[in-house]
Write a protein that holds these residues in place. Structure first.
Motif, PDB file in Angstrom:
ATOM      1  N   ASP A  55       0.835  -1.202   0.000  1.00 38.10           N
ATOM      2  CA  ASP A  55       0.000   0.000   0.000  1.00 38.10           C
ATOM      3  C   ASP A  55       0.870   1.253   0.000  1.00 38.10           C
ATOM      4  O   ASP A  55       2.096   1.185   0.083  1.00 38.10           O
TER       5      ASP A  55
ATOM      6  N   SER B  79       1.583   3.362   2.138  1.00 38.20           N
ATOM      7  CA  SER B  79       2.400   3.607   3.330  1.00 38.20           C
ATOM      8  C   SER B  79       3.493   2.553   3.504  1.00 38.20           C
ATOM      9  O   SER B  79       4.227   2.581   4.487  1.00 38.20           O
TER      10      SER B  79
ATOM     11  N   ARG C 109       3.045  -0.862   3.704  1.00 42.03           N
ATOM     12  CA  ARG C 109       2.606  -2.130   4.306  1.00 42.03           C
ATOM     13  C   ARG C 109       2.375  -3.155   3.203  1.00 42.03           C
ATOM     14  O   ARG C 109       1.809  -2.835   2.157  1.00 42.03           O
TER      15      ARG C 109
ATOM     16  N   PRO D  76      -3.638  -4.411   4.130  1.00 40.88           N
ATOM     17  CA  PRO D  76      -2.709  -4.835   5.184  1.00 40.88           C
ATOM     18  C   PRO D  76      -2.784  -3.930   6.406  1.00 40.88           C
ATOM     19  O   PRO D  76      -2.771  -2.710   6.290  1.00 40.88           O
TER      20      PRO D  76
ATOM     21  N   GLN E 156      -0.645  -4.317   9.144  1.00 43.69           N
ATOM     22  CA  GLN E 156       0.689  -4.196   9.730  1.00 43.69           C
ATOM     23  C   GLN E 156       1.712  -4.106   8.600  1.00 43.69           C
ATOM     24  O   GLN E 156       1.358  -4.186   7.429  1.00 43.69           O
ATOM     25  N   LEU E 157       2.997  -3.983   8.945  1.00 46.15           N
ATOM     26  CA  LEU E 157       4.029  -3.935   7.919  1.00 46.15           C
ATOM     27  C   LEU E 157       3.987  -5.167   7.026  1.00 46.15           C
ATOM     28  O   LEU E 157       4.202  -5.075   5.822  1.00 46.15           O
TER      29      LEU E 157
ATOM     30  N   HIS F 146       1.273  -8.453   6.472  1.00 45.62           N
ATOM     31  CA  HIS F 146      -0.021  -9.035   6.827  1.00 45.62           C
ATOM     32  C   HIS F 146      -0.275 -10.189   5.866  1.00 45.62           C
ATOM     33  O   HIS F 146      -0.365  -9.983   4.663  1.00 45.62           O
TER      34      HIS F 146
END
Length: 168
Positions: free
Chosen positions: A28, A30, A32, A40, A42-43, A45
């Protein structure tokens, strides 16, 4: 000059990777990474939606194909390390350790290949072996009144609602 291959999404969008006309992985905006999920949390998923159990179920496989250990490292602020993994140099025992060196030399929990569990010992000889060189107290509680305590003087104290008995 740019060396090597790069894949970029220059705008605030996700990067999608798929096979057979189906999205399989997403990074994504950011950073993740989602495997099996488009959102996701979390970093990293990993998500699966099948009813398969065992090693074919959704999960993560860490394989060591040599003499080293297969382990997951948890590192807190670059200083405190926790490990969970198989110690290849110690008869393939599963270990959960707090270990600043990253080599299973600290203290923690050990499960050997026969199922014996060691807490504070890397060589459990019984179903449950508890050991410590620092004189810690071992306590089993059931509510507030029924307790089993093994203390520094290696006495075993059994308590019930009617009092207690000390066994040396």
């Amino acid at each position: 000059s740019v060396v090597g291959a790069r894949v970029f999404v220059r705008s605030n969008q996700e990067l999608r990777i798929g096979t057979n006309d189906t999205e399989r992985m997403r990074i994504d905006s950011s950073g993740r990474v989602g495997v099996g999920t488009s959102s996701p949390a979390q970093l990293l998923h990993i998500k699966g939606d099948n009813s398969t159990s065992g090693y074919l179920s959704p999960g993560l496989t860490i394989e060591q194909d040599g003499d080293g250990d297969a382990a997951i490292n948890f590192l807190l602020t670059g200083a405190k390390r926790y490990l969970i993994g198989v110690d290849n140099s110690d008869s393939d025992k599963l270990k959960i350790f707090s270990d600043d060196n990253g080599d299973f030399s600290g203290s923690g929990i050990t499960i050997d290949t026969s199922g014996n569990v060691g807490i504070g010992t890397q060589s459990p000889s019984q179903i449950l072996s508890v050991g410590s060189s620092t004189g810690r107290t071992f306590t089993v509680n059931q509510g507030t009144s029924n307790k089993t305590i093994l203390d520094n003087d290696y006495a075993l104290e059994l308590r019930s609602n009617n009092g207690y008995q000390l066994i040396h």
